[in-house]
Scaffold this active site. Structure first.
Site, mmCIF file in Angstrom:
data_model
loop_
_atom_site.group_PDB
_atom_site.id
_atom_site.type_symbol
_atom_site.label_atom_id
_atom_site.label_comp_id
_atom_site.label_asym_id
_atom_site.label_seq_id
_atom_site.Cartn_x
_atom_site.Cartn_y
_atom_site.Cartn_z
ATOM 1 N N GLY A 41 95.594 69.874 33.585
ATOM 2 C CA GLY A 41 95.896 71.228 33.131
ATOM 3 C C GLY A 41 96.289 71.309 31.670
ATOM 4 O O GLY A 41 96.391 70.303 30.967
ATOM 5 N N TYR A 80 105.157 76.518 31.063
ATOM 6 C CA TYR A 80 106.586 76.577 30.760
ATOM 7 C C TYR A 80 107.384 76.314 32.025
ATOM 8 O O TYR A 80 107.050 76.806 33.102
ATOM 9 C CB TYR A 80 106.960 77.953 30.197
ATOM 10 C CG TYR A 80 108.449 78.191 30.099
ATOM 11 C CD1 TYR A 80 109.220 77.548 29.128
ATOM 12 C CD2 TYR A 80 109.093 79.045 30.992
ATOM 13 C CE1 TYR A 80 110.593 77.750 29.047
ATOM 14 C CE2 TYR A 80 110.471 79.260 30.917
ATOM 15 C CZ TYR A 80 111.210 78.605 29.948
ATOM 16 O OH TYR A 80 112.570 78.801 29.878
ATOM 17 N N ALA A 129 102.085 77.829 39.094
ATOM 18 C CA ALA A 129 101.155 76.946 38.390
ATOM 19 C C ALA A 129 101.149 75.581 39.057
ATOM 20 O O ALA A 129 102.167 75.161 39.623
ATOM 21 C CB ALA A 129 101.576 76.807 36.922
ATOM 22 N N CYS A 184 98.555 78.025 30.755
ATOM 23 C CA CYS A 184 97.466 77.258 31.377
ATOM 24 C C CYS A 184 96.162 77.380 30.602
ATOM 25 O O CYS A 184 95.066 77.169 31.148
ATOM 26 C CB CYS A 184 97.277 77.684 32.831
ATOM 27 S SG CYS A 184 98.777 77.483 33.810
#
Length: 215
Positions: free
Chosen positions: A51, A55, A124, A155
């Protein structure tokens, strides 16, 4: 995580580590620095997960899943789908409807009523596989300051909106959500274990904790 993965053998239990990080940007193995727009005072850490940049910070639960994919009979794509499916089912359990995937953009998204159903990212994921064993995992936004996401292309996607459970009306704490997520992940992974593997120690889920830096 790397030490555990390097040192584990066929008898080593799978584990789930629940973590709540201090503010940090992490850049994936193939991450492009240009996706960091303005890091400000937030440190940037290079990670060996897949990826781009994301954060982590207070109010977000990160489930690091250390899983023997060979023992579970899981291919990488199946494992990623398992992580996403467990997260979607958790969101539904918490009353967040319409959680879904977005083609070409790993993670979990929810439609925002105030934006005519525009999808916002709520979780994520990024993993690393070494010797048939996976580590890293999934990060779910619970109740956090989302403004640091504006300092990056989350991302790798310009203008991608992010959201947390609190904005979706969920009042559960990070600890509560983390325990629910860990139980869901452990159950889904255990269900893939062949009956002949019952002798293995199985899955150990460690409690949520603060972390000063990424594992």
């Amino acid at each position: 995580m790397q030490d555990y993965t390097e040192g584990r053998d066929a008898q080593s239990p799978d584990e789930i580590w629940l973590v709540e990080h201090e503010a940090v940007y992490t850049l994936g193995q193939a991450g492009k620095p240009e996706h960091i727009l303005n890091s400000g005072a937030i440190p940037v850490v290079r990670s060996n997960r897949g990826g781009q940049v994301t954060y982590h910070g207070p109010g977000q639960v990160v489930a690091y899943c250390l899983v023997d994919l060979r023992r579970a009979g899981l291919f990488v794509k199946e494992y990623v789908a398992l992580l996403e499916d467990v997260t979607i089912r958790l969101l539904d359990q918490l009353g967040v409807r319409g959680a879904c995937l977005k083609e070409g953009a790993p993670g979990v998204y929810v439609p925002m009523a105030d934006r005519n159903g525009e999808l916002a990212k709520i979780a994520a994921l990024g993993i690393k596989v070494r010797k048939g064993c996976a580590y890293h995992g999934i990060a779910l936004n619970v109740a956090m300051d989302l403004s640091p996401f504006s300092g990056i292309n989350p991302c790798g996607y310009e203008g991608l909106r992010t959201v947390d459970l609190a904005a979706c009306g969920v009042t559960a704490t990070v600890e509560q959500v983390g325990e629910m997520l860990a139980r869901g992940l452990a159950g889904a992974i255990a269900a893939r274990q062949p009956q002949t593997e019952a002798r293995h120690p199985g899955m150990a889920a460690l409690p949520a904790q603060d972390a000063g830096r990424p594992a």
